[in-house]
Design an enzyme around this catalytic site. Structure first.
Site, PDB file in Angstrom:
ATOM      1  N   ALA A 436       0.766  -1.515   0.229  1.00 31.45           N
ATOM      2  CA  ALA A 436      -0.301   0.024  -0.087  1.00 31.45           C
ATOM      3  C   ALA A 436       1.074   1.178  -0.060  1.00 31.45           C
ATOM      4  O   ALA A 436       1.623   1.279   0.243  1.00 31.45           O
ATOM      5  CB  ALA A 436      -0.456   0.181   0.713  1.00 31.45           C
ATOM      6  N   ASP A 530      -2.085  -3.747  -5.072  1.00 32.74           N
ATOM      7  CA  ASP A 530      -3.978  -2.372  -4.743  1.00 32.74           C
ATOM      8  C   ASP A 530      -2.954  -1.206  -4.856  1.00 32.74           C
ATOM      9  O   ASP A 530      -2.833  -0.091  -4.224  1.00 32.74           O
ATOM     10  CB  ASP A 530      -4.337  -2.555  -3.604  1.00 32.74           C
ATOM     11  CG  ASP A 530      -5.147  -2.076  -3.149  1.00 32.74           C
ATOM     12  OD1 ASP A 530      -5.723  -1.471  -4.125  1.00 32.74           O
ATOM     13  OD2 ASP A 530      -5.959  -1.800  -1.769  1.00 32.74           O
ATOM     14  N   GLY A 583      -8.294   5.020  -0.489  1.00 37.77           N
ATOM     15  CA  GLY A 583      -6.582   4.424  -0.002  1.00 37.77           C
ATOM     16  C   GLY A 583      -6.212   2.966  -0.381  1.00 37.77           C
ATOM     17  O   GLY A 583      -7.268   1.629  -0.342  1.00 37.77           O
ATOM     18  N   GLU A 584      -4.963   3.472  -1.199  1.00 40.78           N
ATOM     19  CA  GLU A 584      -3.787   2.248  -1.492  1.00 40.78           C
ATOM     20  C   GLU A 584      -4.247   1.520  -0.094  1.00 40.78           C
ATOM     21  O   GLU A 584      -3.971   1.282   0.742  1.00 40.78           O
ATOM     22  CB  GLU A 584      -3.049   2.323  -2.153  1.00 40.78           C
ATOM     23  CG  GLU A 584      -2.780   2.794  -2.970  1.00 40.78           C
ATOM     24  CD  GLU A 584      -1.147   3.515  -4.043  1.00 40.78           C
ATOM     25  OE1 GLU A 584      -0.752   1.428  -3.879  1.00 40.78           O
ATOM     26  OE2 GLU A 584      -1.243   3.823  -5.102  1.00 40.78           O
ATOM     27  N   GLY A 585      -4.198  -0.448  -0.673  1.00 39.92           N
ATOM     28  CA  GLY A 585      -4.016  -1.142   0.462  1.00 39.92           C
ATOM     29  C   GLY A 585      -5.031  -1.339   1.258  1.00 39.92           C
ATOM     30  O   GLY A 585      -5.909  -2.742   1.367  1.00 39.92           O
TER      31      GLY A 585
END
Length: 697
Positions: A436, A530, A583-585
């Site tokens: 992430a 991700d 958000g990423e992850g």
């Protein structure tokens, strides 16, 4: 795997000792191998010698190429000297080479000078080189002049080549002992054929100094030594210690992972270091063309085929069959188990200049602090999945439209740092990594990397910018597109090699993410990607080690155009389309329970009864509750309730308390058998409808 690094290896052994099989196993994971055959063809009528040569040829994979040097002893040194740093050579063997060297047909020849030339070529070799030679120093002195000349020449050759090689192994009765460097192996390697031995990690070209292996204190590839001190310096940072790794956080106390069922792969198999780990005395060397392990080619398809035999209703797992195949290949078993220990690596690093246009100042730092405190979407999802969380600070990247995002030295450091993060996770028993990122301008940097590596247009891979109020900021999006365009124009004549792309366009977070992917591949840990940073790292890692993408799984594309493009180039098929924007992850963690459920079903369901599984007859009909009547007399019948209503519709009377049995001798009226329910309401009479579900007297 032993504790010492190597680039050139000499394997000694007696006749039929297993030395050739061991040497072949050492280079078995290389994508291509050049087999250098030194032995002459021999007498055509010598069938036993021809059989030996045929057995050697039969063991070589089809991807290997063969080069003959028997016609000219001096050619062996030329072949070794001309080999490049991305090549792997297996020379088998020096005994045959000495035989040709002493052949009168090649005289006059200066044996000593030719041996010295060979040793010099081995010492300067940039390729990965394995040489096999018979050890004759333990035998009796031959009684003939020719025999003594052979043993003397071969002994001199072995001494000279052993001195030039980084490592020397002696195979006796199929067992391997390491002579140079003298060390006690710490990590058992996978048995190959009759040989089971520890293999030293590979060193960079020209490097022959010993280096501790991952998992031991003091190695630069290890996360932290036992005292918590930083690891040793790496290339480009002589004398400067690497940064200490960040603390591993636990957002909430997760439940202890269930013990692995019988037959599941052990922890040593999951996190075992690989033979191709490129270690040298100065630190970790990450260079193009590294030879890292691949997932198992056979267990993945076997696991998917096995799903057809399970007692699964309906059409099965659908697209989640890919998860089963991926887990089976990365775990090396046709019955993969759900991932237990999971770690989330949150990379925080901002990008200055136009790349971060429209981003709120300080927002990414606040998100990182929030994750460290166990708050926010990512930390809560990590706690829900029982995953640990590690917040990683990456170098801030300079404006890419004005100059390089990072210096080459910092790129090297970032790659090593990411590799060490993956090794720290492997040493802790982590089975799955989630990559992430949270930084201002990360998507812009990823778009620049995709444009440089895949030839994409920046507007096509750069997602729209959303401000704090939830509105699209198209002006900021145009500034970001202009920054990528200017950066590509500035670097139009620059090299498109992996490290150059990271330095010019990618920046700190993409460089660290690339190191994580490479380190995870080396330690056989799968990674959930991700977001743009993860797929950008996947694109860059192709030039460093093409095997890395095969250890990556993409649960969702997140609706981001850059992720879609990179997934197509990398051959990653997104499993879901959740359209989460947390958000990423976060999307990977949200999908993780579903992925684990698929693995749980694949591992736990039995084979269908029609294919030899459990029989349906094993499930007996349950007995009626209660003792039931034991008398043979006719059972008492229900009395018809008396109607107490004077209205038009019949009503049920309050039932009398149940007694021991009927008290009247008169026959009792019985309930009429209800008629089967039809498509409409049933009726008692022509004008008296009864609602469905009621009973008529």
């Amino acid at each position: 795997m032993s504790v010492d690094g190597w680039n050139t290896l000499l394997v000694l052994g007696g006749i039929r000792s297993g030395k050739s099989e061991f040497a072949e196993s050492v280079v078995a994971d290389a994508p291509t191998v050049r087999y250098v055959a030194t032995a002459p063809a021999g007498d055509p009528e010598d069938t036993e010698w021809a059989t030996r040569l045929a057995a050697h040829r039969a063991r070589r994979p089809g991807s290997w190429t063969t080069e003959e040097t028997a016609a000219d002893p001096g050619r062996l040194a030329e072949v070794i000297a001309a080999a490049g740093p991305n090549e792997t050579l297996l020379v088998d063997d020096l005994g045959g080479w000495v035989t040709v060297l002493l052949d009168p047909a090649h005289q006059p020849a200066d044996d000593t000078a030719t041996i010295a030339e060979l040793a010099a070529a081995v010492r300067a070799s940039a390729a990965r080189l394995v040489l096999v030679s018979p050890e004759v120093g333990l035998s009796l002195v031959p009684t003939t002049p020719l025999g003594r000349a052979f043993t003397d020449a071969l002994g001199a050759t072995n001494r000279a080549v052993a001195d030039a090689c980084d490592a020397v192994a002696l195979v006796v009765a199929g067992q391997t002992a390491w002579l140079k460097p003298a060390a006690t192996p710490t990590h058992p390697a996978t048995p190959v054929g009759p040989t089971q031995a520890d293999v030293p990690a590979q060193a960079g070209p020209g490097q022959g100094a010993a280096q501790p292996a991952p998992g031991q204190a003091g190695t630069p590839a290890q996360a932290l030594d036992q005292a918590g001190a930083p690891a040793q310096a790496g290339p480009g940072q002589a004398g400067a210690p690497d940064e200490p790794l960040p603390e591993v956080l636990t957002p909430a106390a997760p439940a202890a992972p269930a013990p692995a069922p019988a037959g599941a792969p052990g922890r040593a198999d999951w996190a075992a270091p690989t033979m191709a780990l490129p270690m040298v005395a100065t630190g970790l060397v990450i260079q193009p063309g590294m030879e890292l392990p691949m997932p198992d080619d056979y267990t993945g398809p076997q696991a998917v085929d096995r799903l057809v035999t399970l007692d699964i209703p309906g059409a099965g797992l659908g697209v989640l069959e890919q998860v089963v195949g991926f887990a089976a290949a990365t775990q090396g078993t046709a019955t993969p188990t759900p991932w237990g220990q999971v770690r989330v690596l949150l990379l925080h690093g901002d990008h200055e200049g136009g790349a971060s246009a429209g981003a709120t100042p300080g927002e990414s730092a606040r998100r990182a602090r929030q994750a460290r405190a166990g708050k926010g979407a990512l930390a809560r999802l990590a706690a829900e999945n029982g995953a640990s969380l590690q917040v990683v600070e990456t170098p801030t990247s300079a404006p890419i439209e004005e100059g390089p995002a990072l210096t080459g030295e910092r790129v090297e450091s970032a790659l090593r740092y990411g590799w060490r993060l993956a090794e720290q996770a492997a040493d802790a028993g982590v089975q799955l990594l989630v990559l992430a990122a949270c930084g201002a301008g990360t998507e812009t940097a990823a778009a620049a990397v995709l444009a440089a590596t895949a030839g994409a247009e920046p507007p096509a891979v750069l997602g729209r910018v959303m401000n704090e109020q939830g509105d699209y900021d198209d002006a900021a999006w145009m500034v970001r597109c202009a920054a990528v365009r200017d950066a590509l124009h500035r670097t139009r004549r620059s090299s498109r090699e992996a490290k150059d792309i990271l330095a010019e366009l990618g920046g700190g977070d993409v460089a660290v993410a690339t190191g994580v992917l490479l380190g995870a591949t080396a330690r056989r840990i799968p990674v959930l990607l991700d977001g743009p940073v993860g797929v950008a790292a996947g694109m860059v890692s192709r030039d460093l080690a093409g095997q890395a993408r095969h250890w990556c799984l993409l649960p969702d594309h997140g609706g981001r155009p850059g992720v879609r493009l990179a997934a197509d180039v990398l051959g990653l098929t997104p499993l879901l389309d959740l359209r989460l924007d947390l958000g990423e992850g976060a999307t990977a963690l949200a999908a993780l329970p579903l992925l684990r459920s698929a693995l749980t079903l694949a591992a736990g369901l039995p084979v269908h009864p029609s294919l030899g599984g459990g029989d349906d007859e094993d499930f007996a009909e349950p007995e009626p509750a209660g003792p039931g009547p034991t008398s043979t007399d006719p059972e008492p019948e229900f009395a018809e309730p008396e109607s107490t209503s004077t209205g038009s519709g019949p009503e049920f009377a309050e039932p009398e308390p149940a007694g021991p049995g009927p008290t009247s001798t008169d026959p009792q009226p019985e309930f009429a058998e209800p008629e089967p329910a039809g498509p409409g309401p049933t009726t008692i009479g022509p004008d008296e409808p009864v609602a469905p579900g009621r009973r008529a007297d």
